[in-house]
Write an enzyme that holds these catalytic residues in place. Structure first.
Site, PDB file in Angstrom:
ATOM      1  N   ASN A  24     -36.776  14.509 125.236  1.00  0.00           N
ATOM      2  CA  ASN A  24     -35.620  14.242 124.241  1.00  0.00           C
ATOM      3  C   ASN A  24     -35.170  12.502 123.563  1.00  0.00           C
ATOM      4  O   ASN A  24     -34.397  12.379 123.469  1.00  0.00           O
ATOM      5  CB  ASN A  24     -33.948  14.641 125.147  1.00  0.00           C
ATOM      6  CG  ASN A  24     -32.508  14.425 124.782  1.00  0.00           C
ATOM      7  OD1 ASN A  24     -31.605  14.217 124.867  1.00  0.00           O
ATOM      8  ND2 ASN A  24     -33.023  14.960 123.012  1.00  0.00           N
ATOM      9  N   CYS A  26     -37.763  11.934 121.062  1.00  0.00           N
ATOM     10  CA  CYS A  26     -38.720  12.513 119.881  1.00  0.00           C
ATOM     11  C   CYS A  26     -38.305  13.138 119.097  1.00  0.00           C
ATOM     12  O   CYS A  26     -37.850  12.816 118.278  1.00  0.00           O
ATOM     13  CB  CYS A  26     -40.626  12.280 120.286  1.00  0.00           C
ATOM     14  SG  CYS A  26     -40.988  10.383 121.148  1.00  0.00           S
TER      15      CYS A  26
HETATM   16  P1  4NP Z   1     -40.045  14.643 123.438  1.00  0.00           P
HETATM   17  O1  4NP Z   1     -41.259  13.662 123.809  1.00  0.00           O
HETATM   18  O2  4NP Z   1     -40.126  15.816 123.965  1.00  0.00           O
HETATM   19  O3  4NP Z   1     -40.438  15.218 121.716  1.00  0.00           O
HETATM   20  O4  4NP Z   1     -38.850  13.729 123.378  1.00  0.00           O
HETATM   21  C1  4NP Z   1     -41.855  13.156 124.900  1.00  0.00           C
HETATM   22  C2  4NP Z   1     -41.108  11.920 125.380  1.00  0.00           C
HETATM   23  C3  4NP Z   1     -41.765  11.776 126.539  1.00  0.00           C
HETATM   24  C4  4NP Z   1     -42.607  12.505 127.240  1.00  0.00           C
HETATM   25  C5  4NP Z   1     -43.605  13.553 126.232  1.00  0.00           C
HETATM   26  C6  4NP Z   1     -42.993  13.723 125.550  1.00  0.00           C
HETATM   27  N1  4NP Z   1     -42.835  11.783 128.606  1.00  0.00           N
HETATM   28  O5  4NP Z   1     -43.908  12.228 128.916  1.00  0.00           O
HETATM   29  O6  4NP Z   1     -42.702  11.160 128.857  1.00  0.00           O
END
Ligand code: 4NP
Length: 167
Positions: A24, A26
């Site tokens: 949450n 990107c």
């Molecule tokens: P999102 O991207 O799922 O699109 O918000 C990511 C943000 C953080 C992490 C992985 C994906 N993480 O491993 O912290």
């Protein structure tokens, strides 16, 4: 005898849409921001309630990733939501719970309190079968092109979602 439908059609209140990705920070806050922009441009602010959440809570309280915010800002989207993990109550509150990739979908189906509530879960790309990909790839560990690709996919899929779920 009159039958009561199991799923009531949404009427007399905003359609409630929750976008979900892993962190949450990107993809789902971008989906939230782009969808808010579309809805606002269409004069439909009152017709939708829009939020986003993560499968994990590691980034709780944080603004979206600085790279994602910068790429979004260049296209006119101001991403100001704060990260939060999905909650049990979300499955009751929202009408549409929309994941970004297959892993998100699987985790959402595991978390759904009942089989009926699990029917609210979909993937964003399900709403746009002509999209360039069948999921929105995680840009977190990649370069600038990954963030642009997320925005390209969102700008392609979200107008189709909007047309299909508008009350
Ligand atoms: P999102 O991207 O799922 O699109 O918000 C990511 C943000 C953080 C992490 C992985 C994906 N993480 O491993 O912290």
């Amino acid at each position: 005898m009159r039958q009561t439908p199991i799923l009531q059609p949404v009427s007399g209140r905003p359609v409630r849409v929750l976008f979900v990705c892993l962190g949450n920070i990107c993809r789902s806050p971008s989906a939230e921001g782009v969808f808010r922009h579309l809805v606002s441009e269409a004069g439909q602010d009152e017709a939708f309630e829009i939020d986003s959440a993560g499968i994990i809570g590691h980034h709780e309280g944080e603004l979206p990733d600085g790279r994602m915010r910068a790429h979004a800002a260049r296209r006119g989207y101001d991403l100001t939501s704060r990260s939060r993990p999905i909650r049990y109550e979300d499955f009751f509150h929202f009408d549409y719970i929309i994941g970004m990739d297959e892993s998100n979908r699987e985790r959402l189906l595991e978390k759904a309190p009942t089989a009926e509530l699990a029917e609210k879960v979909s993937l964003l790309t399900d709403w746009a079968p002509d999209a360039a990909k069948d999921h929105v790839p995680d840009p977190y560990y990649g370069g600038a092109e990954g963030f642009e690709h997320v925005l390209d996919l969102l700008e392609h899929c979200l107008p189709q979602l909007q047309r299909q779920i508008h009350p």
